[in-house]
Scaffold this motif. Sequence first.
Motif, short mmCIF file in Angstrom:
data_model
loop_
_atom_site.label_atom_id
_atom_site.label_comp_id
_atom_site.label_asym_id
_atom_site.label_seq_id
_atom_site.Cartn_x
_atom_site.Cartn_y
_atom_site.Cartn_z
N LYS A 296 0.95 -1.28 0.01
CA LYS A 296 0.00 0.00 -0.03
C LYS A 296 0.89 1.44 -0.08
CE LYS A 296 -3.66 -2.36 0.10
NZ LYS A 296 -4.76 -2.35 -0.93
N CYS B 50 2.54 5.05 -1.22
CA CYS B 50 2.07 6.29 -1.37
C CYS B 50 2.43 6.42 -3.08
CB CYS B 50 2.67 7.51 -0.53
SG CYS B 50 2.55 9.25 -1.01
N LYS C 201 5.07 4.25 -8.20
CA LYS C 201 5.74 4.09 -6.63
C LYS C 201 6.96 4.59 -6.69
CE LYS C 201 7.18 0.10 -3.88
NZ LYS C 201 7.29 -1.34 -3.73
N LEU D 195 2.97 16.69 -2.63
CA LEU D 195 2.14 16.25 -1.35
C LEU D 195 1.20 17.31 -0.76
CD1 LEU D 195 4.33 13.29 0.17
CD2 LEU D 195 2.46 13.15 -1.58
N SER E 146 -2.14 15.98 0.81
CA SER E 146 -1.94 14.75 1.68
C SER E 146 -1.25 15.15 2.91
CB SER E 146 -1.10 14.13 0.87
OG SER E 146 -1.62 13.62 -0.40
N LEU F 49 7.57 5.43 1.97
CA LEU F 49 6.18 6.18 2.48
C LEU F 49 4.94 5.32 2.02
CD1 LEU F 49 6.95 10.14 1.80
CD2 LEU F 49 7.26 8.65 3.94
N ASP F 50 4.27 4.86 3.13
CA ASP F 50 3.04 4.26 2.64
C ASP F 50 1.87 5.16 2.50
OD1 ASP F 50 2.19 4.93 5.09
OD2 ASP F 50 2.20 2.95 6.08
N LYS F 51 0.59 4.28 2.25
CA LYS F 51 -0.66 5.16 1.64
C LYS F 51 -1.10 6.17 2.82
CE LYS F 51 -5.04 4.46 -0.10
NZ LYS F 51 -6.10 3.22 -0.41
N LYS F 52 -0.80 5.74 4.17
CA LYS F 52 -1.04 6.71 5.30
C LYS F 52 0.25 7.67 5.46
CE LYS F 52 -3.96 3.78 7.40
NZ LYS F 52 -4.42 2.75 8.67
N LEU F 53 1.31 7.71 4.71
CA LEU F 53 2.51 8.62 4.62
C LEU F 53 3.32 8.38 6.12
CD1 LEU F 53 1.31 12.07 3.49
CD2 LEU F 53 2.43 10.29 2.16
#
Length: 395
Positions: A99, A101, A107, A187, A192, A239-243
């Motif tokens: 998942k 960011c 990606k 971002l 974000s 960095l994942d989807k939730k940063l």
Amino acid sequence: QKINHFPGMQEICRKDYLARNLGRLSRLLPKEYNFFPKTYVLPHDWADLKIAIKAKKHQTYIAKPDHGCQGKGIFLFRSLKAITPLKEQRMIVQMYLNKPCLIDHFKFDLRVYVLVTSVNPLRIFVHRDGLARFATERYVDPSESNLNDVCMHLTNYAINKHSSNFDFTESEDAGSKRTIESVFNRLLQRGSIKDPEDLWKRIHDAIVKTCITVQPHGKKFKEYTGSQCFEILGFDIFLDKKLKPWVLEVNHSPSFTCDSPLDLEVKRKVIGDTFGILNLNAMTRKKFEKVEKEKIKSRLFGNAAPSVVATDSFALKSADHDSKQNSASAQMAKKPPLSATVSNSLRKDSAPPSPNRTISKASSTISNLQCKATDCFCERITPTYVKSVGTRTHR
């Protein structure tokens, strides 16, 4: 390209050592050390990996050589059958973070440059900018059909630069390689993040906690306050989807090859600010050459070289003190002899202080002065380098 290294840094720069150290700390402090993916070190953890694969059949894993680089030997898999032939090889297997960011459906990961100037006490600096490296194919969730698509799952520049989709455009909104500042601005524009500083703080926190793992190995070395020893590390941050920042690996020899003007711009600042923090300039070389000439003169004319050289200026003072002492003794030899009582009292009163005591006092004074000068210099260049750790002791 030649890189300095502190002894003990392999504890975080080798993938298998990093996995063991951070895995051990994650078991002791699970809330603090939750920024590293679950990792299995083969062949030691083969039994645990086998149980995990059977428990979660649709989980994707990524396998890496324990000391590889540039994406060599990395592959993704899901089944136990794919990894069983390699169970005796030295490698690590991580749970794949599926998942990420995304920016423009691609990606990416961040190469953050970290300067280490001391390990005892631990003193590090985090560069305020770096490189964001993008994959060259649009990201979709991993499946059996796309596990071999390395240009979608891996962000290594050494792999993606050979892709026909690699974008050599250098701007804030395009390109397969950009600056971290441009990514954070993107971002920020799309909402974000509210403040890039909050994201930087979380990245700093993960970097500091990773570097702390080498503290026990650094305790065996003496503290050299004010020295010019250093090491530059390259942290790969995901960095994942939730940063949320994740530490993927730490490179002890980050590449400073400049294949583009963007590389030159970023890496020149890294090297330039490193020399600035260490106070390395043309005068440093002149002082060093002057000290070497004094040592040569001392050996040629029979004068004993100073036993301890704390700094360049102290070495020059020691040489001057020896020459003055020799000239004074020569003048005393020309004078008529004194009585035993008078000569003994004269020697007692005029005896120089203990060399060890003089050297320790002078070296401590000079070290304190150099520390203050270094701190002032760091404050002047904080727009690029931020001091993350002053003196921190691992207990």
